[in-house]
Design a protein around this motif. Structure first.
Motif, PDB file in Angstrom:
ATOM      1  N   LEU A 242       0.830  -1.215   0.000  1.00  0.00           N
ATOM      2  CA  LEU A 242       0.000   0.000   0.000  1.00  0.00           C
ATOM      3  C   LEU A 242       0.857   1.255   0.000  1.00  0.00           C
ATOM      4  O   LEU A 242       1.818   1.370   0.757  1.00  0.00           O
ATOM      5  N   GLY A 243       0.497   2.192  -0.865  1.00  0.00           N
ATOM      6  CA  GLY A 243       1.112   3.507  -0.873  1.00  0.00           C
ATOM      7  C   GLY A 243       0.039   4.569  -0.797  1.00  0.00           C
ATOM      8  O   GLY A 243      -1.003   4.463  -1.455  1.00  0.00           O
ATOM      9  N   LEU A 244       0.264   5.604   0.015  1.00  0.00           N
ATOM     10  CA  LEU A 244      -0.702   6.689   0.177  1.00  0.00           C
ATOM     11  C   LEU A 244       0.007   8.029   0.040  1.00  0.00           C
ATOM     12  O   LEU A 244       1.137   8.200   0.511  1.00  0.00           O
ATOM     13  N   TRP A 245      -0.658   8.984  -0.608  1.00  0.00           N
ATOM     14  CA  TRP A 245      -0.179  10.374  -0.691  1.00  0.00           C
ATOM     15  C   TRP A 245      -1.351  11.258  -0.290  1.00  0.00           C
ATOM     16  O   TRP A 245      -2.346  11.351  -1.006  1.00  0.00           O
ATOM     17  N   LEU A 246      -1.237  11.864   0.884  1.00  0.00           N
ATOM     18  CA  LEU A 246      -2.323  12.669   1.450  1.00  0.00           C
ATOM     19  C   LEU A 246      -1.974  14.146   1.414  1.00  0.00           C
ATOM     20  O   LEU A 246      -0.929  14.561   1.915  1.00  0.00           O
ATOM     21  N   THR A 247      -2.850  14.941   0.815  1.00  0.00           N
ATOM     22  CA  THR A 247      -2.739  16.396   0.858  1.00  0.00           C
ATOM     23  C   THR A 247      -4.005  16.938   1.513  1.00  0.00           C
ATOM     24  O   THR A 247      -4.901  16.187   1.885  1.00  0.00           O
ATOM     25  N   GLU A 248      -4.075  18.245   1.613  1.00  0.00           N
ATOM     26  CA  GLU A 248      -5.273  18.861   2.205  1.00  0.00           C
ATOM     27  C   GLU A 248      -6.490  18.679   1.301  1.00  0.00           C
ATOM     28  O   GLU A 248      -7.621  18.846   1.749  1.00  0.00           O
ATOM     29  N   GLN A 250      -6.777  15.915  -1.347  1.00  0.00           N
ATOM     30  CA  GLN A 250      -7.078  14.594  -1.893  1.00  0.00           C
ATOM     31  C   GLN A 250      -6.160  13.539  -1.305  1.00  0.00           C
ATOM     32  O   GLN A 250      -5.147  13.844  -0.660  1.00  0.00           O
ATOM     33  N   LEU A 251      -6.536  12.284  -1.570  1.00  0.00           N
ATOM     34  CA  LEU A 251      -5.732  11.133  -1.183  1.00  0.00           C
ATOM     35  C   LEU A 251      -5.495  10.282  -2.427  1.00  0.00           C
ATOM     36  O   LEU A 251      -6.449   9.928  -3.127  1.00  0.00           O
ATOM     37  N   VAL A 252      -4.232   9.974  -2.704  1.00  0.00           N
ATOM     38  CA  VAL A 252      -3.888   9.081  -3.807  1.00  0.00           C
ATOM     39  C   VAL A 252      -3.538   7.724  -3.202  1.00  0.00           C
ATOM     40  O   VAL A 252      -2.654   7.627  -2.335  1.00  0.00           O
ATOM     41  N   VAL A 253      -4.241   6.690  -3.641  1.00  0.00           N
ATOM     42  CA  VAL A 253      -4.063   5.337  -3.113  1.00  0.00           C
ATOM     43  C   VAL A 253      -3.437   4.464  -4.194  1.00  0.00           C
ATOM     44  O   VAL A 253      -3.944   4.392  -5.319  1.00  0.00           O
ATOM     45  N   THR A 254      -2.340   3.789  -3.853  1.00  0.00           N
ATOM     46  CA  THR A 254      -1.699   2.828  -4.751  1.00  0.00           C
ATOM     47  C   THR A 254      -1.705   1.455  -4.082  1.00  0.00           C
ATOM     48  O   THR A 254      -1.158   1.300  -2.981  1.00  0.00           O
ATOM     49  N   ASP A 255      -2.350   0.487  -4.729  1.00  0.00           N
ATOM     50  CA  ASP A 255      -2.404  -0.872  -4.181  1.00  0.00           C
ATOM     51  C   ASP A 255      -2.448  -1.884  -5.323  1.00  0.00           C
ATOM     52  O   ASP A 255      -2.145  -1.535  -6.478  1.00  0.00           O
ATOM     53  N   ASP A 256      -2.827  -3.111  -5.026  1.00  0.00           N
ATOM     54  CA  ASP A 256      -2.834  -4.161  -6.053  1.00  0.00           C
ATOM     55  C   ASP A 256      -3.779  -3.859  -7.205  1.00  0.00           C
ATOM     56  O   ASP A 256      -3.619  -4.400  -8.305  1.00  0.00           O
ATOM     57  N   ASP A 257      -4.762  -2.997  -6.958  1.00  0.00           N
ATOM     58  CA  ASP A 257      -5.739  -2.661  -7.995  1.00  0.00           C
ATOM     59  C   ASP A 257      -5.281  -1.511  -8.885  1.00  0.00           C
ATOM     60  O   ASP A 257      -5.997  -1.113  -9.814  1.00  0.00           O
ATOM     61  N   GLY A 258      -4.120  -0.919  -8.577  1.00  0.00           N
ATOM     62  CA  GLY A 258      -3.628   0.206  -9.364  1.00  0.00           C
ATOM     63  C   GLY A 258      -3.585   1.479  -8.532  1.00  0.00           C
ATOM     64  O   GLY A 258      -3.362   1.427  -7.319  1.00  0.00           O
ATOM     65  N   ARG A 260      -5.662   5.150  -7.578  1.00  0.00           N
ATOM     66  CA  ARG A 260      -6.911   5.897  -7.639  1.00  0.00           C
ATOM     67  C   ARG A 260      -6.781   7.159  -6.796  1.00  0.00           C
ATOM     68  O   ARG A 260      -6.047   7.187  -5.804  1.00  0.00           O
ATOM     69  N   VAL A 261      -7.487   8.204  -7.219  1.00  0.00           N
ATOM     70  CA  VAL A 261      -7.471   9.491  -6.530  1.00  0.00           C
ATOM     71  C   VAL A 261      -8.816   9.716  -5.864  1.00  0.00           C
ATOM     72  O   VAL A 261      -9.867   9.607  -6.514  1.00  0.00           O
ATOM     73  N   VAL A 262      -8.795  10.006  -4.570  1.00  0.00           N
ATOM     74  CA  VAL A 262     -10.016  10.271  -3.814  1.00  0.00           C
ATOM     75  C   VAL A 262      -9.997  11.729  -3.384  1.00  0.00           C
ATOM     76  O   VAL A 262      -9.143  12.143  -2.582  1.00  0.00           O
ATOM     77  N   ASP A 263     -10.889  12.537  -3.936  1.00  0.00           N
ATOM     78  CA  ASP A 263     -10.990  13.939  -3.525  1.00  0.00           C
ATOM     79  C   ASP A 263     -11.755  14.040  -2.209  1.00  0.00           C
ATOM     80  O   ASP A 263     -12.664  13.242  -1.940  1.00  0.00           O
ATOM     81  N   ARG A 264     -11.412  15.010  -1.424  1.00  0.00           N
ATOM     82  CA  ARG A 264     -12.115  15.187  -0.157  1.00  0.00           C
ATOM     83  C   ARG A 264     -13.551  15.637  -0.417  1.00  0.00           C
ATOM     84  O   ARG A 264     -13.825  16.383  -1.372  1.00  0.00           O
ATOM     85  N   ASP A 265     -14.455  15.205   0.449  1.00  0.00           N
ATOM     86  CA  ASP A 265     -15.846  15.652   0.396  1.00  0.00           C
ATOM     87  C   ASP A 265     -16.164  16.622   1.520  1.00  0.00           C
ATOM     88  O   ASP A 265     -17.253  17.196   1.559  1.00  0.00           O
ATOM     89  N   VAL A 266     -15.225  16.771   2.440  1.00  0.00           N
ATOM     90  CA  VAL A 266     -15.448  17.583   3.640  1.00  0.00           C
ATOM     91  C   VAL A 266     -14.514  18.785   3.630  1.00  0.00           C
ATOM     92  O   VAL A 266     -13.315  18.641   3.342  1.00  0.00           O
TER      93      VAL A 266
END
Length: 316
Positions: A242-248, A250-258, A260-266
Motif C-alpha cells: 500500500l502507498g498513500l499520498w495525502l494532501t489537504e 485529496q488522497l492518492v491510493v496505490t495498491d494491487d488494484d492500481g 486511484r485518486v479520492v478527492d475530499r468531500d469535507v
C-alpha cells in the motif's frame, strides 16, 4: 439560544473562521479584536460584529460563550490565560506558541480549569485522513515522507524566528500532526537545517529531519520556504502492499488494484468550527484536537526545529 463568539486576531485565518461561524444557525460573532484597528473594523463589518483594538476590551465588554484565538505564534499566552480565568471555552489556532514553555504552562492551566478547548489542526477533519487510517489498519505504515515546500507568507512576523518560531513550527507542524494520527508517537530522531542569503528573515529556509516512531516505522520530514509558490505539501506513507499520498485536498491510493485518486468531500475548516460550536452548546463531542493533545504535536515540532538549528538530536 444564540451562541456568542469572540475572535482575537483579524488576519487571513480569522477571516476563514468568520466565514464559517457566520454561516452557522444560531451563532453570532459578537466582537473581533486586533491591535491593527483597520483590520479589526473590516473583519468586524464583514461579520456584523463590534471591533476592538485590544482583546481585554473584547472580554470586558462582550458577553461571550466561546473565544477563537487567531493570533501570530508570538502573541499566544496572555489572551488564553485571561480566557481560562473567565472559564471561556477556547478555540486556538496553531501553532500554540513560538516556544514550548508558553504552551506547556497554558496546558496545565487549561487542565486545572477543566476547560473545553480545540486547536486548529484542521487536517484531522479530512474524510480522506479517515480513509487513510482505515486502509492502514490492516497494513501499518513502515515509511513516512512529509514535505512542505512552499513560499514564505507575506506577513512581517512570519520570517522572524521570534515571531513565528520558524517554518517547521508554523507550517510543518501539520505534517507531524498527520504522522502522529496515522503512524503514532515519535521515539527519537535527528534534524538539521540552514539559511541562505536568499532566504527570508532570520529563520531556517531549509530543514530536514529523520525520525523513528515507537512502532518501528521511520520517517523523513523536509520543509522549505524558498519557492515562488506552493509546490509540494503533504504526507506520503508506505505500507506492505500500500502507498498513500495525502494532501489537504485529496488522497492518492496505490495498491494491487492500481492507482486511484479520492478527492475530499469535507471542508475541514468548516468541520472543525462546527464541531467546536456543537461542543460549546453541549450538542456534540467531536473535538479531535483538544489543547493537551495539540501540545504533543507542538512538542515534536519544537524539538525538530531546535535540533535543526543545532544540527543534532531531536530530544522529546
Amino acid at each position: 439560544m444564540t451562541t456568542r463568539i469572540g475572535l482575537v486576531g483579524a488576519g487571513f485565518i480569522a477571516g476563514r473562521h468568520v466565514d464559517v461561524l457566520t454561516s452557522i444557525e444560531g451563532v453570532t460573532v459578537a466582537g473581533i479584536a486586533d491591535p491593527r484597528a483597520d483590520r479589526a473594523e473590516v473583519l468586524a463589518a464583514r461579520a456584523g460584529a463590534a471591533a476592538y483594538a485590544h482583546w481585554a476590551d473584547l472580554l470586558d465588554v462582550e458577553r461571550l460563550d466561546a473565544l477563537w484565538v487567531c493570533v501570530p505564534p508570538h502573541a499566544h499566552g496572555e489572551v488564553e490565560t485571561a480566557a481560562v480565568e473567565r472559564g471561556l471555552p477556547l478555540f486556538v489556532e496553531k501553532p500554540l506558541a513560538t516556544d514550548l514553555g508558553t504552551a506547556a504552562a497554558l496546558a496545565d492551566r487549561i487542565d486545572a480549569a477543566g476547560l473545553l478547548t480545540a486547536v486548529g489542526y484542521h487536517w484531522r477533519y479530512l474524510d480522506t485522513l479517515e480513509l487513510a487510517r482505515e486502509l492502514l489498519a490492516g497494513a501499518p505504515a513502515r515509511l513516512v515522507l512529509g514535505t512542505w515546500l512552499d513560499r514564505a507568507p507575506r506577513v512581517d512576523w512570519w520570517a522572524r524566528q521570534d515571531g513565528s518560531g520558524g517554518q517547521t513550527v508554523e507550517q510543518a507542524t501539520h505534517l507531524f500532526d498527520v504522522a502522529r494520527v496515522l503512524v503514532g508517537e515519535v521515539e527519537a530522531g535527528w534534524a538539521t537545517g540552514s539559511r541562505s542569503p536568499d532566504g527570508p528573515g532570520d529563520i531556517l529556509d531549509v530543514c530536514t529531519a529523520a525520525l523513528r516512531f515507537d512502532s518501528g516505522a521511520v520517517g523523513s520530514f523536509s520543509n522549505s520556504c524558498l519557492l515562488p509558490r506552493a509546490h509540494r505539501i503533504g504526507v506520503e506513507l508506505v505500507a506492505p502492499g500500500l502507498g498513500l499520498w495525502l494532501t489537504e485536498h485529496q488522497l492518492v491510493v496505490t495498491d494491487d488494484d492500481g492507482e486511484r485518486v479520492v478527492d475530499r468531500d469535507v471542508d475541514p475548516f468548516e468541520a472543525e468550527d462546527r464541531a467546536f460550536v456543537a461542543a460549546v452548546r453541549g450538542e456534540g463531542d467531536d473535538v479531535r484536537t483538544p489543547y493537551r493533545e495539540a501540545l504533543r504535536t507542538h512538542r515534536l515540532a519544537v524539538a525538530v526545529a531546535t535540533a535543526a538549528a543545532d544540527g543534532g538530536t531531536v530530544r522529546l
